[in-house]
Design a protein around this motif. Structure first.
Motif, short mmCIF file in Angstrom:
data_model
loop_
_atom_site.label_atom_id
_atom_site.label_comp_id
_atom_site.label_asym_id
_atom_site.label_seq_id
_atom_site.Cartn_x
_atom_site.Cartn_y
_atom_site.Cartn_z
N GLY A 158 0.83 -1.20 0.00
CA GLY A 158 0.00 0.00 0.00
C GLY A 158 0.86 1.25 0.00
N GLY A 159 0.26 2.37 0.35
CA GLY A 159 0.99 3.63 0.42
C GLY A 159 0.29 4.71 -0.39
N ASP A 160 1.00 5.80 -0.60
CA ASP A 160 0.44 6.95 -1.32
C ASP A 160 0.54 6.74 -2.83
OD1 ASP A 160 -0.13 8.24 1.05
OD2 ASP A 160 1.74 9.38 1.06
N PHE A 161 -0.58 7.02 -3.51
CA PHE A 161 -0.66 6.89 -4.96
C PHE A 161 -1.33 8.12 -5.55
CE2 PHE A 161 -0.05 2.56 -3.72
CZ PHE A 161 0.55 1.92 -4.78
N ALA A 162 -0.83 8.55 -6.70
CA ALA A 162 -1.53 9.53 -7.54
C ALA A 162 -2.44 8.71 -8.44
CB ALA A 162 -0.54 10.34 -8.36
N ILE A 163 -3.70 9.12 -8.54
CA ILE A 163 -4.69 8.33 -9.26
C ILE A 163 -5.35 9.18 -10.33
CG2 ILE A 163 -6.78 6.95 -9.06
CD1 ILE A 163 -5.93 6.72 -6.02
N HIS A 164 -5.27 8.70 -11.56
CA HIS A 164 -5.89 9.37 -12.70
C HIS A 164 -6.97 8.46 -13.26
CE1 HIS A 164 -6.61 11.29 -16.49
NE2 HIS A 164 -5.96 10.38 -17.19
N HIS A 165 -8.22 8.91 -13.22
CA HIS A 165 -9.34 8.12 -13.74
C HIS A 165 -9.43 8.34 -15.24
CE1 HIS A 165 -13.10 5.93 -13.68
NE2 HIS A 165 -13.58 6.86 -14.48
N CYS A 166 -9.61 7.25 -15.99
CA CYS A 166 -9.73 7.40 -17.44
C CYS A 166 -10.76 6.44 -18.01
CB CYS A 166 -8.37 7.20 -18.12
SG CYS A 166 -7.65 5.58 -17.86
N ASP A 167 -11.31 6.84 -19.13
CA ASP A 167 -12.24 6.04 -19.92
C ASP A 167 -11.73 6.18 -21.35
OD1 ASP A 167 -14.32 4.99 -21.43
OD2 ASP A 167 -15.90 6.01 -20.32
N ILE A 168 -10.97 5.19 -21.82
CA ILE A 168 -10.24 5.33 -23.08
C ILE A 168 -10.34 4.06 -23.94
CG2 ILE A 168 -8.53 7.00 -22.25
CD1 ILE A 168 -6.63 4.61 -21.76
N ASP A 169 -9.98 4.20 -25.20
CA ASP A 169 -9.84 3.05 -26.09
C ASP A 169 -8.77 2.13 -25.50
OD1 ASP A 169 -8.11 1.80 -28.41
OD2 ASP A 169 -10.14 2.12 -29.22
N ILE A 170 -9.01 0.83 -25.56
CA ILE A 170 -8.11 -0.13 -24.93
C ILE A 170 -6.68 -0.05 -25.45
CG2 ILE A 170 -8.59 -2.06 -26.50
CD1 ILE A 170 -8.69 -3.80 -23.85
N HIS A 171 -6.50 0.40 -26.68
CA HIS A 171 -5.16 0.48 -27.27
C HIS A 171 -4.43 1.79 -26.93
CE1 HIS A 171 -5.71 -3.23 -29.48
NE2 HIS A 171 -6.92 -2.81 -29.78
N ARG A 172 -5.04 2.66 -26.12
CA ARG A 172 -4.42 3.94 -25.76
C ARG A 172 -3.90 3.97 -24.33
NH1 ARG A 172 -7.77 8.53 -26.03
NH2 ARG A 172 -5.83 9.60 -25.69
N GLN A 173 -3.76 2.83 -23.69
CA GLN A 173 -3.34 2.81 -22.29
C GLN A 173 -1.93 3.36 -22.09
OE1 GLN A 173 -4.91 -0.68 -19.85
NE2 GLN A 173 -5.14 -1.45 -21.94
N GLU A 174 -0.98 2.96 -22.92
CA GLU A 174 0.39 3.45 -22.77
C GLU A 174 0.44 4.97 -22.98
OE1 GLU A 174 4.92 2.83 -24.47
OE2 GLU A 174 3.30 1.62 -25.30
N GLU A 175 -0.30 5.44 -23.98
CA GLU A 175 -0.36 6.88 -24.23
C GLU A 175 -0.97 7.63 -23.04
OE1 GLU A 175 -2.92 9.89 -27.09
OE2 GLU A 175 -2.56 7.85 -27.78
#
Length: 192
Positions: free
Chosen positions: A127-144
């Motif tokens: 566990g610990g501290d995390f920065a969290i970014h919520h996204c709803d994207i095309d499955i092929h755009r995860q790395e981007e």
């Protein structure tokens, strides 16, 4: 003495410094002009998970196969429910690890009584501290999306990545074409 020495003329150093400064200014200009990525900070508890590990490039096919096998194991045991957390863990950076050595774990939270078997292993994610970014994207755009998060979110904050692994927490509303997820980056404060 058998050693070769190289002398760099002082006039050759200045263009290198100018080039380095130009790159830095260009990056700063791009960051300033880019839309800021919104994220929140949360402290996660440790998660006890069942997981299936895969080695190789981080891509949709590898992740999909691991998660399909994991969910086929978890569903008949009653672990796929409203309390379950489905997590993908990237143990290495794809930017400094050879593709064939990248490690990815498809995980689902399980009760403390769950033991490893011939299909899955068990581990506790730190566990610990995390920065969290919520996204709803095309499955092929995860790395981007991860790169956007790092460059246009975290780089503009008072935090830096920690050495714990990054992971994604996937929504049950994700589809084969779209990913709805929280990208979770372990963080620590910037050194002053």
């Amino acid at each position: 003495d058998g050693t070769d020495s190289v002398t760099i003329h002082p006039d050759a150093i200045e263009p290198i410094g100018q080039y380095t400064q130009k790159i830095k200014q260009s990056l700063e200009k791009r960051l300033a002009a880019s839309p800021e990525i919104q994220f929140r900070i949360e402290t996660f508890p440790p998660y006890r998970v069942a997981y299936i590990r895969s080695w190789g490039p981080y891509n949709v096919e590898v992740g999909r196969d691991a998660f399909n096998r994991l969910l086929q194991w978890a569903e008949p045991r009653g672990y796929v429910n409203d309390d379950a957390i489905v997590v993908g863990v990237a143990w290495n950076s794809p930017y400094n690890t050879p593709p064939e050595k990248l490690i990815y774990d498809a995980c689902i939270t399980v009760p403390a009584s769950t033991v490893a078997d011939r299909w899955v292993n068990i581990q506790t994610l730190q566990g610990g501290d995390f920065a969290i970014h919520h996204c709803d994207i095309d499955i092929h755009r995860q790395e981007e999306e991860w790169m956007r998060f790092l460059l246009y979110g975290l780089a503009k904050s008072d935090y830096q990545p920690d050495d714990r692994p990054a992971h994604s927490i996937y929504s049950t509303e994700s589809t084969p074409e779209r990913v709805i997820a929280d990208l979770c980056l372990p963080i620590k404060p910037l050194m002053q």
